[in-house]
Write an enzyme that holds these catalytic residues in place. Sequence first.
Site, PDB file in Angstrom:
ATOM      1  N   SER A  14      95.350 118.205  70.422  1.00 14.55           N
ATOM      2  CA  SER A  14      96.175 117.776  69.294  1.00 14.55           C
ATOM      3  C   SER A  14      97.625 117.583  69.723  1.00 14.55           C
ATOM      4  O   SER A  14      98.107 118.239  70.646  1.00 14.55           O
ATOM      5  CB  SER A  14      96.104 118.860  68.207  1.00 14.55           C
ATOM      6  OG  SER A  14      97.105 118.667  67.231  1.00 14.55           O
ATOM      7  N   TYR A  33      97.786 127.425  66.026  1.00 14.51           N
ATOM      8  CA  TYR A  33      96.810 126.347  66.277  1.00 14.51           C
ATOM      9  C   TYR A  33      97.203 125.540  67.513  1.00 14.51           C
ATOM     10  O   TYR A  33      96.385 125.318  68.409  1.00 14.51           O
ATOM     11  CB  TYR A  33      96.762 125.452  65.036  1.00 14.51           C
ATOM     12  CG  TYR A  33      95.950 124.185  65.174  1.00 14.51           C
ATOM     13  CD1 TYR A  33      94.570 124.204  64.997  1.00 14.51           C
ATOM     14  CD2 TYR A  33      96.562 122.963  65.448  1.00 14.51           C
ATOM     15  CE1 TYR A  33      93.828 123.036  65.103  1.00 14.51           C
ATOM     16  CE2 TYR A  33      95.830 121.802  65.547  1.00 14.51           C
ATOM     17  CZ  TYR A  33      94.466 121.841  65.379  1.00 14.51           C
ATOM     18  OH  TYR A  33      93.733 120.684  65.480  1.00 14.51           O
ATOM     19  N   LYS A  81      95.215 125.215  71.127  1.00 11.74           N
ATOM     20  CA  LYS A  81      94.825 123.933  71.723  1.00 11.74           C
ATOM     21  C   LYS A  81      95.417 123.790  73.122  1.00 11.74           C
ATOM     22  O   LYS A  81      94.731 123.326  74.051  1.00 11.74           O
ATOM     23  CB  LYS A  81      95.285 122.776  70.829  1.00 11.74           C
ATOM     24  CG  LYS A  81      94.500 122.648  69.515  1.00 11.74           C
ATOM     25  CD  LYS A  81      93.078 122.176  69.753  1.00 11.74           C
ATOM     26  CE  LYS A  81      92.362 121.803  68.462  1.00 11.74           C
ATOM     27  NZ  LYS A  81      90.937 121.468  68.696  1.00 11.74           N
TER      28      LYS A  81
END
Lengths: 330, 330
Positions: free
Chosen positions: B126, B150, B154
Site C-alpha cells: 500500500s 497498517y 505492510k
Amino acid sequence: MHIAIIGAAGMIGRKLAERLVADGRLGHQEITQFSLLDVIQAQAPAGFKGPVDSRAADLSDPAASAALIDARPDVIFHLAAIVSGEAEADFDKGYRVNLDGTRYLFDAIRLASTDGYKPRVVFTSSIATFGAPLPDRIPDDFHTTPLTSYGTQKAICELLLSDYSRRGFFEGLAIRLPTVCIRPGKPNLAASGFFSSIVREPLIGQDAVLPVTDGVRHWHVSPRSAVGFLIHGATIDLAQVGPRRALSMPGVSVTVGEQIEALRRVAGDKAVALIKRVPNEDIQRMVNNWAPGFNAERATALGFTAEQTFDEIIRVHIEDELGGSLPVAS
Amino acid sequence: MHIAIIGAAGMIGRKLAERLVADGRLGHQEITQFSLLDVIQAQAPAGFKGPVDSRAADLSDPAASAALIDARPDVIFHLAAIVSGEAEADFDKGYRVNLDGTRYLFDAIRLASTDGYKPRVVFTSSIATFGAPLPDRIPDDFHTTPLTSYGTQKAICELLLSDYSRRGFFEGLAIRLPTVCIRPGKPNLAASGFFSSIVREPLIGQDAVLPVTDGVRHWHVSPRSAVGFLIHGATIDLAQVGPRRALSMPGVSVTVGEQIEALRRVAGDKAVALIKRVPNEDIQRMVNNWAPGFNAERATALGFTAEQTFDEIIRVHIEDELGGSLPVAS
C-alpha cells in the site's frame, strides 16, 4: 536512574557501561542501578557502587524481556543481535533472536505501559539496512533495501520501533551504526573484520590480511563515537526527532587505500608493509553491496558527532586501546 | 495452473477471480484450479468449470496457510488485510493478521520449498507505507516511514517478501496499490471513502459528503487497473525486477477539486451540485499525511499501466459498474 543494557557482554555493551560509570550520570540524572542482559553473563562494570543485576538469558525467550521490564528500567539500550554472517547461515535463529526477540522486548514494554511506564529505548540498527546499488553518500530519505537477512531484521525492528513510539508505548530511537572501526581484540571471522585488522595488527607489529581491492569505500566510526551516539540518543529531545525514529549516524567515508595511507601517516611504511594482500572473491562480492557513506544530515543537525578523518579514528584507537602511544619500533 | 487468492471475498479479490476466469489463462498457462481463502467463504467465480476450494479461515491461524500450501498452488495472490482504521483501533488484531498472518503464509511456503516448491507470490502492499512529509511525486528510492500501524505492517511484509525471495523460498512481488477509486458499492466508514463517494453517488443522482478541502492531492487507480497490476505482477520476469521487490504502481495524481471538475465534464453541473461539503477535521488531518503521488518509474518501465486522467477513471467505472452509460437524467 536505572539503566538496562541488552547485549551487555559485547564490545560496545562493555564500553557503554564503562562510560556510563565514568560519567556517573546520564543527562542530568545520577545512575543508581544497572540491569545487564546477554547470552553469557556480563561482568558488572568496575567501580560502580550501586546494584547490578546481570543475567545470562536469550532474548528469543519472552521470559527474558518480561523479567527485565518487571524491574522498570528508565533507559534500555538494546544492542543484542545475531551477527550478519550467522543470521545468513541460520535463517531461523536470525529471525528468532533479531526479530522475534526484539518484538518480545517491545511488547513487554507495551504491556507495562498501561500503568504509565514509558522508558527510553535506544536500539542499535545498522547500515546493513541498505543494499546496493547505493549512492556514495546515502541521503536520509533513501529507502532501506537490505541484501541480508540481518539487514532485513534490523530494518523491520526500525519500523516496529517507530510505530510503538508513535503509539506512545515507549520513547524509541534507532541508531544506524556505521562499521565500528577499529574494533579492539583479536581478528575474527566476520566478513567486515579486515577493515579493523589491516590497521590494528600493523600498529602492534603484526601481519594482517587484506582480502579486497584498495578501491572499496566504506563507512566507519570509532567505538568511542559509537558509544557517544548511544548516550546522546538516550538524552536527546525526541520532539526534535519527530516520528521518523531511525537515524543514519555520521562517520568517516574512506576507501581501503585511504585507510592504508592514514596508517602510513600515523605508523610509517613498516606498518603498511605488514598488510598482506590475499584476494577473497566471496568477501569482495559481499563488500561491494555495502554502504560507501551517508549524508547523515539529520543526525548531525541533532548533535550526533563522529571523527572527521580516518587518522583521527586511528588516534582514538591508540588512546583507548594502546595506552596512548605506539609500541616502540624494534 | 492452480491459483490461490487470499482475501478472495473482498472487492479486488472478486474482480481478480472474475478476470482470471474470463481470461481462462494466466500468462501462457491455462487456469485449471482455484483455492480461495477469506474470513468469510468466498463464492466460486461464475463460469469456471474446474475445481474450486473455497475456505473461510483466518490467516492469523497458522493452520490456514498450512492447509492452503499443502495444495501447492502455483501462484498465490495475497490480498488479505485488516484495514487501516481497524489496525489502528485494535493494535493486537492488526499485527496478528497483517504481520503474523503474512509471516505464517511465507513460512508455510518456506517449509514446503525444501521439496522444490517455489510459487509466485503477489502481495498487495500500500501507499500507506509512506508518511508525511512527502514530495508531490514520491520517487522509487524514497524511504518508507509509515504513520499508521497498517502502513508499518505492510512495510514490514515488503521487507520479509524481498528477503524470502532473495533466499529462494518463493518468487515474491509486492504491489503498492494506489487508493482504488472508484470503489463500487455503498459508502463505507473508511476515512478514504469520500474519494470514491463524491463521484460514485452523484453519477447515480445521489448526495455525497466531502469532508476535506479541495486542495487535497492524492493517488488513484481504477479497480480494473488494480487487477491488471496483480495479473502483470504474476507473470512478469522477476530477473528484470531484481532484489528490490516492492514496487510503487502508476496512477493518477489529482486534487479533490480536479476530481470534481472531471465529474463535471462527465456528468454535468447537476452531478457536482450533489456534493455536500461537511468539513471533518479528523479526516482532514489523516489525509494530510497521505501520499500525493508517485513517479512510479520502475513499475512503468516494467510494463505496469494505469489510467492517465481522472476522467478515464470515471469512464472505467461507468463501463464496469453502470453498464456503460449514466442513468437518464430526471
